[in-house]
Design a protein around this motif. Structure first.
Motif, PDB file in Angstrom:
ATOM      1  N   THR A  45       0.805  -1.226   0.000  1.00 31.59           N
ATOM      2  CA  THR A  45       0.000   0.000   0.000  1.00 31.59           C
ATOM      3  C   THR A  45       0.838   1.275   0.000  1.00 31.59           C
ATOM      4  O   THR A  45       0.291   2.365  -0.176  1.00 31.59           O
ATOM      5  CB  THR A  45      -0.926   0.018   1.230  1.00 31.59           C
ATOM      6  N   ASN A  46       2.130   1.151   0.188  1.00 27.87           N
ATOM      7  CA  ASN A  46       2.998   2.339   0.255  1.00 27.87           C
ATOM      8  C   ASN A  46       3.880   2.452  -0.985  1.00 27.87           C
ATOM      9  O   ASN A  46       5.039   2.870  -0.915  1.00 27.87           O
ATOM     10  CB  ASN A  46       3.861   2.323   1.518  1.00 27.87           C
ATOM     11  N   VAL A  47       3.341   2.044  -2.149  1.00 28.18           N
ATOM     12  CA  VAL A  47       4.081   2.133  -3.401  1.00 28.18           C
ATOM     13  C   VAL A  47       3.277   2.922  -4.422  1.00 28.18           C
ATOM     14  O   VAL A  47       2.045   2.976  -4.361  1.00 28.18           O
ATOM     15  CB  VAL A  47       4.427   0.737  -3.974  1.00 28.18           C
ATOM     16  N   GLU A  48       3.992   3.540  -5.362  1.00 28.42           N
ATOM     17  CA  GLU A  48       3.350   4.242  -6.466  1.00 28.42           C
ATOM     18  C   GLU A  48       4.258   4.146  -7.681  1.00 28.42           C
ATOM     19  O   GLU A  48       5.457   4.433  -7.593  1.00 28.42           O
ATOM     20  CB  GLU A  48       3.090   5.703  -6.114  1.00 28.42           C
ATOM     21  N   PHE A  49       3.678   3.733  -8.797  1.00 28.04           N
ATOM     22  CA  PHE A  49       4.440   3.623 -10.041  1.00 28.04           C
ATOM     23  C   PHE A  49       4.069   4.777 -10.965  1.00 28.04           C
ATOM     24  O   PHE A  49       2.895   5.041 -11.223  1.00 28.04           O
ATOM     25  CB  PHE A  49       4.186   2.273 -10.711  1.00 28.04           C
ATOM     26  N   LEU A  50       5.089   5.484 -11.451  1.00 23.74           N
ATOM     27  CA  LEU A  50       4.926   6.675 -12.263  1.00 23.74           C
ATOM     28  C   LEU A  50       5.424   6.410 -13.673  1.00 23.74           C
ATOM     29  O   LEU A  50       6.447   5.741 -13.865  1.00 23.74           O
ATOM     30  CB  LEU A  50       5.735   7.834 -11.672  1.00 23.74           C
ATOM     31  N   LYS A  51       4.719   6.956 -14.666  1.00 27.33           N
ATOM     32  CA  LYS A  51       5.208   6.875 -16.038  1.00 27.33           C
ATOM     33  C   LYS A  51       6.025   8.118 -16.348  1.00 27.33           C
ATOM     34  O   LYS A  51       5.612   9.246 -16.065  1.00 27.33           O
ATOM     35  CB  LYS A  51       4.058   6.758 -17.040  1.00 27.33           C
TER      36      LYS A  51
END
Length: 247
Positions: free
Chosen positions: A127-133
């Protein structure tokens, strides 16, 4: 240079599709891996207990030359950015180390890899991850927003490494640090010599020398720079751990 970037993007997109088909990413194209696919070194550099706790597709998608999470000395509550995050293995491992009070970002330019990484994060219940393009030459994060930058055999693929280094310096907070695995050439190898040893998309032709890498980091303002070779990939080309600090 845009043609070369597109070649890299398309090859890594195909690698992500091969993982979806149940194969390791370098089964589709062995030159994509920065390590010899016959020995599986890229995956073996991760502790077996780490691999056991990850979704299978995150492990299958690993194409790197090291394990940056093992050298970055991550701490609870830190914000980590992985440049060229691929299937998300290093982001997921980082997220565990920084805990719920921290955050792990992954940045990738390939839609197929981003889709794979987000699915792996869902499977891992992270829940503490984010993937950016985006591109590593144009990091889509504010100034001074990250404590640690990691990367696994990706910076050598950039056609504008000074811009990558400048961007890393920009997004790091004061006293932020680097913990990068990359391919580095012996100082005596000219660019033509490196090209003879392997392709750009295979992480060889575009690699900086030890002196060039140190010079780029120093010019951007990094201090406490060390580049430690860990294993020889081909003649006078090395997997290495790159460290530095934003002074």
């Amino acid at each position: 240079m845009s043609d070369l970037r597109e070649e890299v993007r398309e090859r890594y997109a195909a690698a992500a599709r091969s993982v979806k088909d149940g194969m390791a990413a370098n089964d589709w194209d062995a030159q994509l891996s920065c390590c010899d696919p016959s020995d599986g070194l890229g995956v073996q550099l991760y502790d077996v207990t780490e691999r056991r706790d990850l979704p299978e597709d995150a492990v299958l998608a690993s194409l790197g030359c090291g394990n940056p999470t093992a050298v970055a000395e991550l701490h609870e509550g830190e914000v980590v950015l992985d440049l060229g995050s691929g299937g998300g293995i290093d982001v997921l491992l980082s997220a565990k180390r920084v805990g719920p009070s921290g955050k792990a970002y992954g940045l990738d330019m390939t839609d197929e890899m981003l889709d794979l990484a987000r699915e792996n994060a869902r499977k891992a219940e992270a829940t503490n991850v984010e993937f950016l393009k985006g591109y590593i030459e144009e990091i889509p994060l504010p100034d001074a927003s990250v404590d640690v930058i990691i990367s696994n055999c990706v910076i050598n693929l950039s056609t504008d490494k000074p811009k990558v280094v400048a961007e890393m310096f920009r997004v790091l907070r004061a006293d932020g640090r680097l913990g990068i695995s990359d391919v580095v050439a012996a100082n005596e190898l000219a660019p033509a010599d490196r090209a003879e040893r392997g392709s750009y998309v295979g992480c060889i032709a575009g690699a900086l020398s030890f002196e060039e890498y140190t010079g780029e980091l120093s010019r951007a303002g990094f201090t406490d720079i060390t580049i430690e070779p860990t294993h020889e990939l081909t003649d006078q080309m090395f997997g290495a751990i790159v460290r530095g600090r934003k002074g």
